[in-house]
Write an enzyme that holds these catalytic residues in place. Structure first.
Site, short mmCIF file in Angstrom:
data_model
loop_
_atom_site.label_atom_id
_atom_site.label_comp_id
_atom_site.label_asym_id
_atom_site.label_seq_id
_atom_site.Cartn_x
_atom_site.Cartn_y
_atom_site.Cartn_z
N ASP A 47 -41.53 23.61 36.66
CA ASP A 47 -42.41 22.77 35.85
C ASP A 47 -43.84 23.27 36.04
O ASP A 47 -44.31 23.42 37.17
CB ASP A 47 -42.29 21.30 36.30
N GLU B 79 -41.05 22.87 31.11
CA GLU B 79 -39.99 22.86 32.12
C GLU B 79 -38.76 23.62 31.68
O GLU B 79 -38.39 23.57 30.51
CB GLU B 79 -39.46 21.43 32.34
P1 TTP Z 1 -45.75 17.08 32.65
O1 TTP Z 1 -45.06 18.26 33.22
O2 TTP Z 1 -45.11 15.75 32.83
O3 TTP Z 1 -47.22 16.92 33.25
P2 TTP Z 1 -48.30 18.03 33.59
O4 TTP Z 1 -47.74 19.40 33.44
O5 TTP Z 1 -49.53 17.76 32.79
O6 TTP Z 1 -48.66 17.71 35.07
P3 TTP Z 1 -47.80 18.02 36.40
O7 TTP Z 1 -48.66 18.90 37.23
O8 TTP Z 1 -47.59 16.68 37.02
O9 TTP Z 1 -46.53 18.67 35.94
O10 TTP Z 1 -45.96 17.27 31.11
C1 TTP Z 1 -46.19 18.53 30.51
C2 TTP Z 1 -47.17 18.39 29.38
O11 TTP Z 1 -46.67 17.48 28.39
C3 TTP Z 1 -48.52 17.86 29.79
O12 TTP Z 1 -49.38 18.89 30.25
C4 TTP Z 1 -49.00 17.19 28.55
C5 TTP Z 1 -47.75 16.71 27.85
N1 TTP Z 1 -47.56 15.27 28.10
C6 TTP Z 1 -48.06 14.36 27.19
O13 TTP Z 1 -48.65 14.75 26.19
N2 TTP Z 1 -47.90 13.02 27.42
C7 TTP Z 1 -47.27 12.53 28.52
O14 TTP Z 1 -47.15 11.31 28.69
C8 TTP Z 1 -46.76 13.48 29.48
C9 TTP Z 1 -46.07 12.98 30.74
C10 TTP Z 1 -46.93 14.81 29.22
MG MG Z 2 -45.89 19.90 34.28
MG MG Z 3 -43.02 18.68 32.73
#
Ligand code: TTP
Ligand code: MG
Ligand code: MG
Length: 360
Positions: A9, A110
């Site tokens: 991820d 991911e």
């Molecule tokens: P995530 O992998 O959940 O979050 P992230 O990569 O920003 O942070 P982390 O370091 O915790 O992994 O989500 C991936 C992308 O999807 C994120 O950058 C933006 C988008 N996203 C949204 O637009 N809305 C949301 O509620 C979430 C959870 C993610």
């Molecule tokens: Mg992420």
């Molecule tokens: Mg993610």
């Protein structure tokens, strides 16, 4: 069958891309926003970098709250750029998929990779693959990510979330139960807030409490299938295969029109129930799609097909309708015949289990 599965991820994905594209943002709180357009500050936060998270700014909160929390800082607020993130996502996932036998694109940032053969079932070799992946992604895209490795998708996913950002966590089979035991049940992908509350009412907060719970009681509360899945998950058991969710790669419907026609509105009207039907199946299977397409068959039984890729996977019925209308219009323009049959399809399905984004 023993397996080794890796889950990767990308860290604060959209915000990290923005930092790379504009290095002057680095060190400042960066907030990537989905502006609704209703007013200058209406909308929600898509994601934020770790500087912003220190102030309590995270995915899903209203932009107004984020502004409030970051008042007095040198924070930057940016609109989402899906196409850019999609392009980078593809590049990263190409690197990932090259390191194992089976790959599953699980969401924009991911992926799961089965590495049983690539490692000969050796967990040190698995760690080596995790390190190589991280190094390659850093070298090529300047992105850090977090990797989890375990005996199945469930364990790998939880492992990748436990150390973030820039983590690499290997959970050996013999350590799996102990690894999961103290966690809140909400850490199990697929247990949402609602099921979590439900379990809590039954006095079950941690995975080890779930493991010790009476299976009959769990089955009664959640149904036999989900209940069984929950109990298995609490023991670190997950038989789902990497890539298997996308097995049926498309959903499509086709029907014969009431009469041959070249009228776009008549065709769209006939497609209404088919589109709703597809949308229902999408929601039922909890998948999103990133390609939508149409097919037409004319009076001479000649077939036409067109499809369009969208930047961010979605479940949106309106998106199917919009794309279908545009593509039907193109085909009608390019042909001079009457059409007899029309159909709709969505493709590149991906599982949304445990995934919630603002783009639903
Ligand atoms: P995530 O992998 O959940 O979050 P992230 O990569 O920003 O942070 P982390 O370091 O915790 O992994 O989500 C991936 C992308 O999807 C994120 O950058 C933006 C988008 N996203 C949204 O637009 N809305 C949301 O509620 C979430 C959870 C993610
Ligand atoms: Mg992420
Ligand atoms: Mg993610």
């Amino acid at each position: 069958m023993e397996r080794i599965v890796l889950h990767l991820d990308i860290d604060y994905f959209f915000a990290q891309v923005e930092e790379n594209d504009r290095p002057e943002y680095r060190g400042k709180p960066v907030v990537v926003c989905v502006y609704s357009g209703r007013s200058a500050e209406s909308g929600v936060v898509s994601t934020s970098n770790y500087d912003a998270r220190k102030y309590g700014v995270r995915s899903g909160i209203p932009i107004k709250n984020a502004i409030e929390k970051l008042r007095g800082t040198n924070a930057v607020f940016l609109p989402v750029r899906h196409e850019r993130y999609s392009e980078i996502s593809q590049g990263v996932m190409e690197i990932v998929s090259a390191h194992g036998e089976k790959f599953e694109y699980a969401s924009i940032d991911e992926g799961y990779l089965e590495i049983s053969q690539a490692t000969g079932m050796d967990y040190d070799a698995a760690r080596g693959i995790g390190e190589r992946l991280k190094n390659e992604i850093l070298a090529k895209f300047h992105l850090t990510c977090s990797v989890g490795i375990g005996q199945n998708k469930l364990v790998a996913k939880i492992a990748s979330e436990i150390v973030k950002p820039n983590g690499l966590t290997v959970v050996l089979p013999a350590e799996t139960e102990e690894f999961l035991a103290p966690m809140g049940v909400g850490k199990i992908p697929g247990i949402g807030a609602k099921s979590g509350q439900y379990l809590e009412k039954m006095g079950i907060r941690t995975v080890s409490e779930l493991r010790r719970a009476d299976p009959g009681m769990i089955a009664e509360a959640f149904g036999k299938r989900t209940g069984g899945w929950l109990i298995n998950a609490s023991k670190g058991i997950d038989e789902s295969e990497v890539g298997a969710e996308g097995e049926q790669k498309q959903i499509s419907r086709i029907s014969t029109l009431k009469q041959d026609t070249r009228d776009l509105q008549a065709i769209m009207e006939a497609m209404g129930p088919l589109i709703s039907d597809i949308a229902n199946e999408i929601r039922e299977r909890n998948v999103s799609f990133s390609i939508a397409g149409v097919a037409l068959i004319d009076e001479n039984l000649k077939g036409y097909a067109k499809s369009r890729t969208i930047a961010h996977p979605t479940q949106d019925e309106g998106e199917i309708r919009k794309i279908a209308e545009a593509l039907f219009a193109d085909i009608i323009r390019e042909s001079r015949f009457q059409f007899r049959r029309a159909g709709i399809k969505v493709e590149r399905l991906e599982s949304r289990k445990g995934q919630k984004t603002l783009f639903e």
